[in-house]
Design an enzyme around this catalytic site. Sequence first.
Site, PDB file in Angstrom:
ATOM      1  N   LYS A  16       0.922  -1.116   0.125  1.00 29.34           N
ATOM      2  CA  LYS A  16       0.049   0.049   0.040  1.00 29.34           C
ATOM      3  C   LYS A  16       0.990   1.238  -0.062  1.00 29.34           C
ATOM      4  CE  LYS A  16      -3.977   2.527   0.531  1.00 29.34           C
ATOM      5  NZ  LYS A  16      -3.512   3.828   1.294  1.00 29.34           N
ATOM      6  N   GLU A  40       0.640   6.654  -6.460  1.00 29.00           N
ATOM      7  CA  GLU A  40      -0.362   7.736  -6.733  1.00 29.00           C
ATOM      8  C   GLU A  40       0.043   9.135  -6.884  1.00 29.00           C
ATOM      9  OE1 GLU A  40      -3.195   9.230  -3.318  1.00 29.00           O
ATOM     10  OE2 GLU A  40      -3.803   7.060  -3.910  1.00 29.00           O
TER      11      GLU A  40
END
Length: 326
Positions: free
Chosen positions: A189, A196
């Site tokens: 993550k 991102e």
Amino acid sequence: MQVGMLGLGRMGANMARRLIRGGHEIVGYASDPAGVKAIASEGATGTTALDDFVLALRPPRVAWVMVPAGAATEQVVTDLAKRMAPGDTIVDGGNSFYKDDVRRMKTLRAKQIHYVDVGTSGGVWGLERGYCLMIGGERDVVARLEPIFKTLAPGSGSIPRTPGRETMGGTAEQGYHHCGPSGAGHFVKMIHNGIEYGLMQAYAEGLDILKNANTKALDPDLRYELNIPDITEVWRRGSVVSSWLLDLTAQALAENPTLSSYTGVVADSGEGRWTVMAAVEEGVPADVLSASLYARFRSRQDHTFAEKVLSAMRQKFGGHIEQPAG
């Protein structure tokens, strides 16, 4: 399954709601009575005392923690461990640093309490769309919690199957994946969020260039008055750079083409920094991800000392005079 959801903020409350809709029994805990009352009105058992929260869970207990990473998560895990019993499981679904997960796992293992780290992506849209889950922990414990993961995840939905996966097993196509032992879920993550940052920065810089295509510094024949909302909209349809991030950008521009309601100060929640640190430790080049992190730092300052140094050097070696601000 019965699940205890500790932390009923935007993410925690919506995850509890999705689990309730999926037929799971939820025990919710928060220090804010309003949040507890809201989730209780939707079928959960609400508690505002940690002792009551743990007592309401049947052994082997499952307590899913959704509080801010860092000191808050550390305190909650410590407090839960004092009240839970061998065979119980603590799940951290926040954005903890993966090395903290490994440390906590070792501490809890001495008490025979299981620890599972779940990197959770989906934000405020997760209630309806589902959550992408990246999971770390003991294989048999993760398998026991699979009904929870399956309900929270989006499922295969309408996304076409990736060619070549026809003979592959696993749950990745359903939107959840056991990445490895403790820490692996939050490690994946962390890198997800680092990527991102880079994607967001690329869109932001590209759109800034389009917006400034009419600057007076350009030859008049090379100036363009471009409709940025329309450009983001056309890119959504058949373009190689289409994505959910672009969808959200197009939505924001449709609502306010100048984005005048935003200041441009961009926070970072930690994962971008940790991603760059991991790259350094592994000796892996991460030019784009590093630059996107530094751009966020830059957004919080009027002018940096580094920029003053650059300006001073330009003046000294070339006699260049600073342009007025604005």
